[in-house]
Design an enzyme around this catalytic site. Structure first.
Site, PDB file in Angstrom:
ATOM      1  N   GLY A 185       8.053  31.804 -13.343  1.00 57.76           N
ATOM      2  CA  GLY A 185       8.660  30.473 -13.403  1.00 57.76           C
ATOM      3  C   GLY A 185       9.588  30.157 -12.252  1.00 57.76           C
ATOM      4  O   GLY A 185      10.305  31.011 -11.780  1.00 57.76           O
ATOM      5  N   SER A 186       9.582  28.916 -11.766  1.00 54.90           N
ATOM      6  CA  SER A 186      10.405  28.546 -10.619  1.00 54.90           C
ATOM      7  C   SER A 186      10.015  27.163 -10.120  1.00 54.90           C
ATOM      8  O   SER A 186       9.397  26.396 -10.830  1.00 54.90           O
ATOM      9  CB  SER A 186      10.223  29.559  -9.496  1.00 54.90           C
ATOM     10  OG  SER A 186       8.861  29.795  -9.278  1.00 54.90           O
ATOM     11  N   ARG A 187      10.372  26.882  -8.835  1.00 58.96           N
ATOM     12  CA  ARG A 187       9.979  25.614  -8.249  1.00 58.96           C
ATOM     13  C   ARG A 187       9.892  25.766  -6.731  1.00 58.96           C
ATOM     14  O   ARG A 187      10.420  26.703  -6.144  1.00 58.96           O
ATOM     15  CB  ARG A 187      10.945  24.516  -8.642  1.00 58.96           C
ATOM     16  CG  ARG A 187      11.996  24.158  -7.647  1.00 58.96           C
ATOM     17  CD  ARG A 187      12.907  23.058  -8.185  1.00 58.96           C
ATOM     18  NE  ARG A 187      13.639  22.415  -7.111  1.00 58.96           N
ATOM     19  CZ  ARG A 187      14.836  21.874  -7.267  1.00 58.96           C
ATOM     20  NH1 ARG A 187      15.436  21.899  -8.438  1.00 58.96           N
ATOM     21  NH2 ARG A 187      15.437  21.298  -6.261  1.00 58.96           N
TER      22      ARG A 187
END
Length: 218
Positions: A185-187
């Site tokens: 998960g992240s961006r």
């Protein structure tokens, strides 16, 4: 097909999964509890497998277009001051990845890597406004003769604890090819010149290596 960054975790998970199944089969004699635990273990193992999947993407290379470097939802489109490298105004497009998205990072353009730097930092939730400047992250700048310099930033989230970045300063890279991986998960933020036409809208679903997020106006 799985990403190479997941091989060790997949093998370890497989050993734990098989060992746990054998232990449950031997130690849990209550039928419904036995089956429930087995199903939960299977679901967890499948989630790990899908997280590290690396589907083949068909990138139509174009020097005038910027493609999405990752899968996810477009959560930011705005004009901002980019203070690390450009130190001027840029248009930022941010793509948020949930744990269910493919987490391979791909080069948004072909060209030369002018800048590649890792920053240790915090683990704020990836959609937090300060995540781009305070979280663990890498900043990469790729330049070609058509669109100029494009900066993209891999940002760790609350769950992501390891960012993998393959970009090395001075090397020539190809649009759509493997540029790294962000685990759990992240961006990713992309910083574009102000004169580029944005091709996505807020809440659009981007597909890494295929979705055109911006193009150079003639």
């Amino acid at each position: 097909m799985f990403h190479k960054e997941g091989y060790k975790i997949i093998m370890l998970s497989m050993l734990i999964f098989v060992g746990s199944l054998l232990a449950v089969e031997r130690l849990i004699t209550i039928a419904w509890l036995n089956k429930t635990i087995m199903v939960v273990l299977l679901v967890l193992f499948v989630l790990i497998l899908q997280f590290f999947r690396n589907p083949k993407r068909h990138t139509v290379q174009n020097l005038n277009e910027i493609i999405a470097p990752v899968d996810g939802k477009v959560v930011v489109i705005e004009e901002v001051e980019e203070n690390e490298y450009f130190k001027d105004k840029r248009r930022q497009v941010s793509i948020f990845m949930s744990p269910l998205n493919v987490h391979v990072t791909r080069y948004p353009i072909s060209g030369k890597v002018n800048f590649s730097k890792y920053h240790p930092g915090k683990y704020l939730v990836a959609w937090h406004p300060k995540a781009s400047e305070e979280n663990e992250r890498t900043t990469i700048v790729v330049e070609n003769r058509t669109v100029g310099k494009i900066l993209y930033r891999q940002i760790a989230g609350a769950l992501a604890r390891r960012i993998v970045n393959y970009a090395k300063e001075g090397e020539e890279v190809i649009q759509g090819t493997d540029a790294g991986f962000i685990k759990f998960g992240s961006r990713v933020d992309i910083f574009l010149p102000l004169d580029m036409q944005i091709n996505v809208a807020l809440d659009d679903k981007a597909k890494g290596g295929e979705t055109v997020i911006a193009r150079k106006l003639s």
